[in-house]
Design an enzyme around this catalytic site. Structure first.
Site, PDB file in Angstrom:
ATOM      1  N   SER A  61       0.830  -1.208   0.000  1.00  0.00           N
ATOM      2  CA  SER A  61       0.000   0.000   0.000  1.00  0.00           C
ATOM      3  C   SER A  61       0.865   1.259   0.000  1.00  0.00           C
ATOM      4  CB  SER A  61      -0.915   0.007   1.218  1.00  0.00           C
ATOM      5  OG  SER A  61      -1.652  -1.195   1.285  1.00  0.00           O
TER       6      SER A  61
HETATM    7  N1  SAM Z   1      -0.680  -3.837   3.742  1.00  0.00           N
HETATM    8  C1  SAM Z   1       0.033  -4.706   2.858  1.00  0.00           C
HETATM    9  C2  SAM Z   1       1.469  -4.268   2.741  1.00  0.00           C
HETATM   10  O1  SAM Z   1       1.887  -3.366   3.488  1.00  0.00           O
HETATM   11  O2  SAM Z   1       2.206  -4.839   1.930  1.00  0.00           O
HETATM   12  C3  SAM Z   1      -0.582  -4.739   1.500  1.00  0.00           C
HETATM   13  C4  SAM Z   1      -1.730  -5.630   1.425  1.00  0.00           C
HETATM   14  S1  SAM Z   1      -2.258  -5.918  -0.216  1.00  0.00           S
HETATM   15  C5  SAM Z   1      -2.925  -4.371  -0.685  1.00  0.00           C
HETATM   16  C6  SAM Z   1      -3.682  -6.935   0.129  1.00  0.00           C
HETATM   17  C7  SAM Z   1      -3.345  -8.326   0.552  1.00  0.00           C
HETATM   18  O3  SAM Z   1      -4.559  -8.955   0.974  1.00  0.00           O
HETATM   19  C8  SAM Z   1      -2.798  -9.195  -0.569  1.00  0.00           C
HETATM   20  O4  SAM Z   1      -1.559  -9.720  -0.179  1.00  0.00           O
HETATM   21  C9  SAM Z   1      -3.844 -10.294  -0.723  1.00  0.00           C
HETATM   22  O5  SAM Z   1      -3.305 -11.546  -1.069  1.00  0.00           O
HETATM   23  C10 SAM Z   1      -4.475 -10.322   0.651  1.00  0.00           C
HETATM   24  N2  SAM Z   1      -5.811 -10.899   0.732  1.00  0.00           N
HETATM   25  C11 SAM Z   1      -6.871 -10.758  -0.104  1.00  0.00           C
HETATM   26  N3  SAM Z   1      -7.922 -11.466   0.341  1.00  0.00           N
HETATM   27  C12 SAM Z   1      -7.532 -12.061   1.508  1.00  0.00           C
HETATM   28  C13 SAM Z   1      -8.160 -12.924   2.436  1.00  0.00           C
HETATM   29  N4  SAM Z   1      -9.413 -13.339   2.302  1.00  0.00           N
HETATM   30  N5  SAM Z   1      -7.463 -13.341   3.505  1.00  0.00           N
HETATM   31  C14 SAM Z   1      -6.168 -12.961   3.685  1.00  0.00           C
HETATM   32  N6  SAM Z   1      -5.508 -12.148   2.832  1.00  0.00           N
HETATM   33  C15 SAM Z   1      -6.175 -11.702   1.754  1.00  0.00           C
END
Ligand code: SAM
Length: 212
Positions: A61
């Site tokens: 993000s």
């Molecule tokens: N905050 C994180 C960082 O600093 O790198 C970025 C997160 S990224 C925008 C969103 C993440 O949510 C992805 O790695 C994705 O695989 C995960 N994600 C999506 N659906 C999910 C779920 N149901 N359970 C766990 N993780 C999930």
């Protein structure tokens, strides 16, 4: 390569100048080496005002988004936090710096393993990461003082409300697949929920039983 000047500039220009005043959040973002959480070829861009790819079609993000979501939790240091979507582990590291314990769930095993490696390298020992569908929360460890969801959800999963402690705060992007509103939902002492709209945002989708 010393990235401390770039990190300070990121905190001053992208975060403090845009209205984040919580000194603990600013200090955490001055401390955590964001360049370790991006691909080696992108390290020179780690402190830019942007999301960056982290593999598996996912992103780290934007720094301002991380700061805004963290500030919205109003952490004091004693909290147990649930994070959904570990991704690179950068937001996890910020939370680890500011709260007592972080429980983080990531659905993509490669990302969970990569994040674990970097967090171990930084000797952050108050973090539990598990691989799985975070849309159902982490029942065994509930209730939480804060829940931070780092992926866009079509609605607020009921499990998150149930796993939020009294006076706890849930920060979650809710909307369609392309655009969402960042919501803060506080659980009041009488058990009711107060909902606030914080800002518009764009996250990758929250995929799972209670998501997309
Ligand atoms: N905050 C994180 C960082 O600093 O790198 C970025 C997160 S990224 C925008 C969103 C993440 O949510 C992805 O790695 C994705 O695989 C995960 N994600 C999506 N659906 C999910 C779920 N149901 N359970 C766990 N993780 C999930």
């Amino acid at each position: 390569m010393d990235y401390s000047i770039a990190r300070r500039r990121m905190v001053e220009q992208q975060i403090a100048d845009r209205g984040i005043t919580d000194q603990r959040v600013l200090d955490a973002m001055l401390t955590i080496p964001r360049h370790l959480f991006v691909e080696s070829g992108l390290q020179n861009h780690a402190y830019s005002d942007a999301t960056l790819p982290i593999g598996e079609k996912q992103t780290i993000s934007q720094p301002f988004t991380v700061a805004s979501m963290t500030a919205a939790l109003e952490l004091q240091g004693h909290e147990r936090i649930l994070e959904i979507g570990t991704g690179s582990g950068y937001q996890t590291a910020i939370l680890s710096h500011l709260a007592k314990r972080v429980y983080s769930i990531e659905r993509i095993s490669l990302l969970a393993a990569q994040a674990r490696r970097v967090l171990d390298q930084l000797q952050m020992s108050n973090i539990n990461i598990k691989m799985g569908d975070g849309t159902v929360g982490w029942k065994d460890q509930a209730p939480f003082d804060g829940i931070l969801v780092a992926a866009g959800s079509p609605d607020v999963p009921q499990e998150y409300l149930e796993q939020l402690d009294i006076n706890g705060k849930l920060v979650i992007p809710v909307g369609d697949r392309d655009e969402q509103t960042l919501l803060r939902i506080c659980r009041l002492p009488d058990g009711q929920f107060k909902r606030e709209h914080l800002m518009g945002c764009r996250f990758v989708p929250l995929i799972g039983e209670q998501g997309w």
